[in-house]
Design an enzyme around this catalytic site. Structure first.
Site, PDB file in Angstrom:
ATOM      1  CD  GLU A   1       9.708 -26.531  46.905  1.00 11.78           C
ATOM      2  OE1 GLU A   1      10.083 -26.280  48.274  1.00 11.78           O
ATOM      3  OE2 GLU A   1       9.621 -27.639  46.790  1.00 11.78           O
ATOM      4  CG  ASP A   2      12.372 -23.121  47.598  1.00 10.65           C
ATOM      5  OD1 ASP A   2      11.965 -23.530  47.129  1.00 10.65           O
ATOM      6  OD2 ASP A   2      13.230 -23.284  47.545  1.00 10.65           O
TER       7      ASP A   2
ATOM      8  CE  LYS B   1      12.877 -19.397  39.027  1.00 11.49           C
ATOM      9  NZ  LYS B   1      14.540 -20.314  37.850  1.00 11.49           N
TER      10      LYS B   1
ATOM     11  N   GLY C   1       7.852 -27.367  37.699  1.00  5.68           N
ATOM     12  CA  GLY C   1       6.722 -28.260  38.632  1.00  5.68           C
ATOM     13  C   GLY C   1       7.124 -30.135  38.407  1.00  5.68           C
TER      14      GLY C   1
ATOM     15  CG  ASP D   1      20.859 -23.179  47.086  1.00  4.94           C
ATOM     16  OD1 ASP D   1      19.568 -23.805  46.847  1.00  4.94           O
ATOM     17  OD2 ASP D   1      21.364 -23.708  47.214  1.00  4.94           O
TER      18      ASP D   1
ATOM     19  CG  ASP E   1      12.278 -23.484  37.495  1.00  3.29           C
ATOM     20  OD1 ASP E   1      11.875 -22.644  36.998  1.00  3.29           O
ATOM     21  OD2 ASP E   1      13.361 -24.090  37.507  1.00  3.29           O
TER      22      ASP E   1
ATOM     23  CG  PHE F   1      18.909 -19.349  39.351  1.00  2.00           C
ATOM     24  CD1 PHE F   1      18.378 -20.716  39.815  1.00  2.00           C
ATOM     25  CD2 PHE F   1      20.003 -19.402  40.378  1.00  2.00           C
ATOM     26  CE1 PHE F   1      18.674 -21.440  40.285  1.00  2.00           C
ATOM     27  CE2 PHE F   1      20.404 -19.505  41.600  1.00  2.00           C
ATOM     28  CZ  PHE F   1      20.016 -21.269  40.956  1.00  2.00           C
TER      29      PHE F   1
ATOM     30  CB  THR G   1      10.682 -30.562  42.686  1.00  3.36           C
ATOM     31  OG1 THR G   1      11.582 -30.803  41.998  1.00  3.36           O
ATOM     32  CG2 THR G   1      10.889 -31.014  44.660  1.00  3.36           C
TER      33      THR G   1
ATOM     34  NE  ARG H   1      20.208 -23.697  51.884  1.00  6.43           N
ATOM     35  CZ  ARG H   1      19.355 -24.251  50.914  1.00  6.43           C
ATOM     36  NH1 ARG H   1      17.847 -23.607  50.636  1.00  6.43           N
ATOM     37  NH2 ARG H   1      19.908 -25.374  49.958  1.00  6.43           N
TER      38      ARG H   1
ATOM     39  N   GLY I   1      14.681 -25.022  51.871  1.00  6.73           N
ATOM     40  CA  GLY I   1      14.123 -23.901  50.943  1.00  6.73           C
ATOM     41  C   GLY I   1      12.951 -22.965  51.751  1.00  6.73           C
TER      42      GLY I   1
HETATM   43  P1  5GP Z   1      11.245 -27.289  39.715  1.00 12.69           P
HETATM   44  O1  5GP Z   1      11.218 -29.112  40.875  1.00 12.69           O
HETATM   45  O2  5GP Z   1       9.943 -27.233  39.838  1.00 12.69           O
HETATM   46  O3  5GP Z   1      11.688 -27.541  38.569  1.00 12.69           O
HETATM   47  O4  5GP Z   1      12.360 -27.315  40.919  1.00 12.69           O
HETATM   48  C1  5GP Z   1      11.764 -26.965  42.188  1.00 12.69           C
HETATM   49  C2  5GP Z   1      12.946 -26.355  42.618  1.00 12.69           C
HETATM   50  O5  5GP Z   1      13.708 -26.042  42.137  1.00 12.69           O
HETATM   51  C3  5GP Z   1      13.001 -25.374  44.055  1.00 12.69           C
HETATM   52  O6  5GP Z   1      12.461 -26.323  44.864  1.00 12.69           O
HETATM   53  C4  5GP Z   1      14.245 -25.136  44.139  1.00 12.69           C
HETATM   54  O7  5GP Z   1      14.708 -25.762  45.166  1.00 12.69           O
HETATM   55  C5  5GP Z   1      14.712 -24.601  42.856  1.00 12.69           C
HETATM   56  N1  5GP Z   1      14.882 -23.554  42.238  1.00 12.69           N
HETATM   57  C6  5GP Z   1      14.308 -23.614  41.001  1.00 12.69           C
HETATM   58  N2  5GP Z   1      14.325 -22.063  39.966  1.00 12.69           N
HETATM   59  C7  5GP Z   1      14.776 -21.596  41.052  1.00 12.69           C
HETATM   60  C8  5GP Z   1      15.474 -20.357  41.899  1.00 12.69           C
HETATM   61  O8  5GP Z   1      15.398 -19.445  40.842  1.00 12.69           O
HETATM   62  N3  5GP Z   1      16.485 -19.659  42.455  1.00 12.69           N
HETATM   63  C9  5GP Z   1      16.778 -21.589  43.711  1.00 12.69           C
HETATM   64  N4  5GP Z   1      17.543 -20.564  44.592  1.00 12.69           N
HETATM   65  N5  5GP Z   1      16.436 -22.423  43.323  1.00 12.69           N
HETATM   66  C10 5GP Z   1      15.584 -22.662  42.304  1.00 12.69           C
END
Ligand code: 5GP
Length: 175
Positions: A98-99, A130, A104, A158, A102, A151, A106, A164, A42
């Site tokens: 990072e892209d 977010k 947190g 993606d 969300d 989302f 990851t 993407r 991403g």
């Molecule tokens: P976390 O571990 O913070 O919940 O999620 C991180 C990963 O979830 C991001 O690197 C991404 O790949 C995916 N992700 C979270 N929210 C979104 C979103 O709104 N759109 C997309 N495409 N991916 C998301």
């Protein structure tokens, strides 16, 4: 399921914000080495655009590929490392790029892992944040845009591996 992509952040807004982030990062790492760690897939366009805006002769770039979603729109809570870094980060200033952050999960797993490799410092730069979705606390050092609990796809992000390539960021709206 049918859906549409509703524009949310324009190409211009993204580029202007990345230029600001690049200037800030250049100032903060002035005279220091800097290793950008891009999180695939991403962050790909974000890393490219950002590194063009960073003035730092000691900069280098490496990538990690992690997977947390697997085609769904909800985090599984399991972070798989699909490709590790090529270089050692020992005694380096690491900037994770990072892209989106969300829940947190990851990012906190990545910090935990990279922290064991003795870097000089680790900071985080994310294009999107977010905050309302956070379940694990992580300190974000550079944030492009805070967004609501939507989302989104485009500019590297993606929806089921598509979109993407879009130069803007849009909300994926399901009918
Ligand atoms: P976390 O571990 O913070 O919940 O999620 C991180 C990963 O979830 C991001 O690197 C991404 O790949 C995916 N992700 C979270 N929210 C979104 C979103 O709104 N759109 C997309 N495409 N991916 C998301």
């Amino acid at each position: 399921m049918s859906f549409k992509i509703v524009p949310m952040i324009t190409e211009n807004e993204i580029n202007e914000r990345i230029a600001e982030l690049g200037a800030e990062i250049s100032r903060d790492y002035k005279g220091e080495d800097l290793l950008i760690v891009g999180i695939l897939k991403g962050s790909m366009p974000f890393v490219c655009s950002l590194m063009w805006q960073i003035q730092n002769e000691g900069m280098s770039v490496d990538y990690m590929c992690v997977s947390s979603y697997g085609g769904e729109t909800e985090s599984s809570g399991i972070v798989r490392i699909l490709k590790d870094l090529d270089e050692s980060i020992e005694n380096k200033n690491v900037l994770i790029v990072e892209d989106i952050v969300d829940t947190g999960r990851t990012m906190s797993k990545l910090l935990e892992l990279l922290g064991t490799r003795n870097p000089k410092s680790i900071k985080i730069c994310t294009l999107l944040d977010k905050p309302s979705r956070r379940t694990v606390e992580v300190k974000l050092d550079y944030v492009g845009f805070e967004i609501e609990n939507r989302f989104v796809a485009g500019f590297g992000l993606d929806y089921d591996q598509h979109f993407r390539q879009l130069k803007f960021i849009g909300e994926v709206v399901f009918d």
